[in-house]
Motif scaffolding. Sequence first.
Motif, PDB file in Angstrom:
ATOM      1  N   ARG A 170       0.526  -1.050  -0.003  1.00 28.83           N
ATOM      2  CA  ARG A 170       0.467  -0.236   0.270  1.00 28.83           C
ATOM      3  C   ARG A 170       1.204   1.044   0.046  1.00 28.83           C
ATOM      4  O   ARG A 170       1.646   1.645   0.920  1.00 28.83           O
ATOM      5  N   ALA A 171       0.641   2.002  -0.623  1.00 31.35           N
ATOM      6  CA  ALA A 171       1.458   3.199  -0.758  1.00 31.35           C
ATOM      7  C   ALA A 171       0.692   4.077  -1.873  1.00 31.35           C
ATOM      8  O   ALA A 171      -0.764   4.107  -2.346  1.00 31.35           O
ATOM      9  N   THR A 172       0.926   5.212  -1.605  1.00 36.27           N
ATOM     10  CA  THR A 172      -0.203   7.245  -1.900  1.00 36.27           C
ATOM     11  C   THR A 172       0.723   7.287  -2.806  1.00 36.27           C
ATOM     12  O   THR A 172       1.841   8.290  -2.608  1.00 36.27           O
ATOM     13  N   LEU A 173       0.863   8.115  -4.134  1.00 39.80           N
ATOM     14  CA  LEU A 173       0.902   7.988  -4.898  1.00 39.80           C
ATOM     15  C   LEU A 173       0.704   9.634  -5.675  1.00 39.80           C
ATOM     16  O   LEU A 173      -0.934   9.404  -5.419  1.00 39.80           O
ATOM     17  N   ALA A 174       1.792  10.299  -6.140  1.00 38.38           N
ATOM     18  CA  ALA A 174       0.864  11.665  -6.851  1.00 38.38           C
ATOM     19  C   ALA A 174       1.872  11.999  -8.344  1.00 38.38           C
ATOM     20  O   ALA A 174       2.534  11.585  -7.977  1.00 38.38           O
ATOM     21  N   HIS A 175       1.283  12.208  -8.882  1.00 38.00           N
ATOM     22  CA  HIS A 175       2.190  12.972 -10.656  1.00 38.00           C
ATOM     23  C   HIS A 175       2.262  14.578  -9.845  1.00 38.00           C
ATOM     24  O   HIS A 175       1.432  15.982  -9.462  1.00 38.00           O
ATOM     25  N   GLY A 176       3.735  14.853  -9.791  1.00 39.32           N
ATOM     26  CA  GLY A 176       3.958  16.263 -10.128  1.00 39.32           C
ATOM     27  C   GLY A 176       5.951  16.101  -9.789  1.00 39.32           C
ATOM     28  O   GLY A 176       6.189  15.582 -10.171  1.00 39.32           O
ATOM     29  N   VAL A 177       6.224  17.269  -9.743  1.00 41.03           N
ATOM     30  CA  VAL A 177       7.594  17.917  -9.740  1.00 41.03           C
ATOM     31  C   VAL A 177       8.617  17.967  -8.450  1.00 41.03           C
ATOM     32  O   VAL A 177       8.182  18.495  -7.905  1.00 41.03           O
ATOM     33  N   ALA A 178       9.761  17.864  -8.406  1.00 39.72           N
ATOM     34  CA  ALA A 178      10.509  17.400  -7.422  1.00 39.72           C
ATOM     35  C   ALA A 178      10.458  18.783  -6.609  1.00 39.72           C
ATOM     36  O   ALA A 178      10.518  18.763  -5.066  1.00 39.72           O
ATOM     37  N   GLU A 179      10.876  19.882  -7.654  1.00 37.51           N
ATOM     38  CA  GLU A 179      11.080  21.016  -7.221  1.00 37.51           C
ATOM     39  C   GLU A 179      10.119  21.732  -6.798  1.00 37.51           C
ATOM     40  O   GLU A 179      10.252  22.433  -5.937  1.00 37.51           O
ATOM     41  N   ARG A 180       8.857  21.600  -6.964  1.00 33.70           N
ATOM     42  CA  ARG A 180       7.810  22.018  -6.308  1.00 33.70           C
ATOM     43  C   ARG A 180       6.635  20.818  -5.331  1.00 33.70           C
ATOM     44  O   ARG A 180       5.841  20.831  -5.073  1.00 33.70           O
ATOM     45  N   LEU A 181       7.658  20.053  -4.408  1.00 34.89           N
ATOM     46  CA  LEU A 181       7.012  19.482  -3.733  1.00 34.89           C
ATOM     47  C   LEU A 181       6.459  20.221  -3.179  1.00 34.89           C
ATOM     48  O   LEU A 181       7.005  21.400  -1.691  1.00 34.89           O
ATOM     49  N   ASP A 182       5.069  19.734  -2.423  1.00 35.91           N
ATOM     50  CA  ASP A 182       4.820  20.948  -0.925  1.00 35.91           C
ATOM     51  C   ASP A 182       4.117  19.358  -0.164  1.00 35.91           C
ATOM     52  O   ASP A 182       3.003  18.925  -0.876  1.00 35.91           O
ATOM     53  N   ALA A 183       4.370  18.696   0.639  1.00 40.61           N
ATOM     54  CA  ALA A 183       3.900  17.648   1.231  1.00 40.61           C
ATOM     55  C   ALA A 183       2.537  17.997   1.963  1.00 40.61           C
ATOM     56  O   ALA A 183       1.534  17.543   1.356  1.00 40.61           O
ATOM     57  N   ALA A 184       1.844  19.076   2.066  1.00 38.14           N
ATOM     58  CA  ALA A 184       0.951  19.374   3.049  1.00 38.14           C
ATOM     59  C   ALA A 184      -0.037  19.273   1.628  1.00 38.14           C
ATOM     60  O   ALA A 184      -1.434  18.534   1.523  1.00 38.14           O
ATOM     61  N   LEU A 185       0.291  19.934   0.662  1.00 35.38           N
ATOM     62  CA  LEU A 185      -0.616  20.036  -0.463  1.00 35.38           C
ATOM     63  C   LEU A 185      -1.315  18.574  -1.268  1.00 35.38           C
ATOM     64  O   LEU A 185      -1.832  18.654  -1.997  1.00 35.38           O
ATOM     65  N   THR A 186       0.086  17.647  -1.444  1.00 36.31           N
ATOM     66  CA  THR A 186       0.034  16.986  -2.521  1.00 36.31           C
ATOM     67  C   THR A 186      -0.616  15.603  -1.484  1.00 36.31           C
ATOM     68  O   THR A 186      -1.170  14.463  -2.526  1.00 36.31           O
ATOM     69  N   PHE A 187       0.091  15.614  -0.563  1.00 34.00           N
ATOM     70  CA  PHE A 187       0.119  14.864  -0.234  1.00 34.00           C
ATOM     71  C   PHE A 187      -1.158  14.415   1.830  1.00 34.00           C
ATOM     72  O   PHE A 187      -1.349  13.627   2.525  1.00 34.00           O
ATOM     73  N   GLY A 188      -1.795  15.738   2.142  1.00 35.61           N
ATOM     74  CA  GLY A 188      -2.169  16.076   3.490  1.00 35.61           C
ATOM     75  C   GLY A 188      -1.034  16.089   4.410  1.00 35.61           C
ATOM     76  O   GLY A 188      -1.701  15.376   5.939  1.00 35.61           O
ATOM     77  N   SER A 189      -0.116  15.563   4.227  1.00 29.70           N
ATOM     78  CA  SER A 189       1.233  15.826   5.711  1.00 29.70           C
ATOM     79  C   SER A 189       2.261  17.166   5.907  1.00 29.70           C
ATOM     80  O   SER A 189       2.168  17.763   5.167  1.00 29.70           O
ATOM     81  N   ARG A 190       1.671  16.424   7.131  1.00 33.58           N
ATOM     82  CA  ARG A 190       3.318  17.445   7.920  1.00 33.58           C
ATOM     83  C   ARG A 190       4.809  17.764   7.727  1.00 33.58           C
ATOM     84  O   ARG A 190       5.436  18.286   8.134  1.00 33.58           O
ATOM     85  N   GLY A 191       5.362  16.066   7.160  1.00 34.34           N
ATOM     86  CA  GLY A 191       6.124  15.947   6.781  1.00 34.34           C
ATOM     87  C   GLY A 191       6.382  14.443   7.094  1.00 34.34           C
ATOM     88  O   GLY A 191       5.766  13.534   7.271  1.00 34.34           O
ATOM     89  N   PHE A 192       7.199  13.718   6.531  1.00 35.72           N
ATOM     90  CA  PHE A 192       7.974  12.522   6.629  1.00 35.72           C
ATOM     91  C   PHE A 192       8.962  12.232   7.587  1.00 35.72           C
ATOM     92  O   PHE A 192      10.075  13.114   7.575  1.00 35.72           O
TER      93      PHE A 192
END
Length: 222
Positions: free
Chosen positions: A99-121
């Motif tokens: 099980r993993a949550t995947l998203a389409h995006g660009v590394a330079e624009r990573l925003d954990a909160a916007l993309t994954f709803g996460s405060r960090g990893f």
Amino acid sequence: MASSLEAGMPDIRQRMARMYRPQKHIYDLTRRYYLLGRDRLIAGLDLERDQSLLDLGCGTGRNLALIGVRWPHAQLYGLDAAQPMLEVARARLRRDGVRATLAHGVAERLDAALTFGSRGFDHVMVSYCLSMVDEPAAAIRAAAGAVRPGGTLHVIDFGDMARLPRWFAALMRAWLARFRVHHRPEVAQTLRQIAQERGGSFAEAEIAGRYALLHRLRLPAA
């Protein structure tokens, strides 16, 4: 005027899609012999129960699948700029029962909160991605910004090949350049800067005569 990063965002997604769509099903077979150090990075993760990990530039999901089997209780996430690779990753993870949550995006624009709803990893890993992105220093800072206090950023990518025979290093560099891939010295420089800025620690390991470099940035706990 748009910045180079803003101008590069849609372009890199298009480039990655064009590059990987025809080879998405043979990628792992063709890369296993020269993307050295990936398994060494994974072996050094030492994930604790229920810790979270983001694979930045997750590609076909190869690394996430191995991590999910080894640490089945980990919370796994993946981001990639190439939609065709994400299609393969989703199928692979379903097949392997990971099980993993995947998203389409660009590394330079990573925003954990916007993309994954996460405060960090707890862990962020970047495997053979930074040698291809438009602005690796920006990608590193975005990746480090997604690491929780006390967490670790793990990076493996092509090195300068300084300890290899000159003829082999020259051939390898020329071949990689055909795919817009090359060693990015700013990666280690940026990691060292972040370690100083945030009071963390930085470690570098050479692989096969500096064919590849494995970096780990550990951030202090809050």
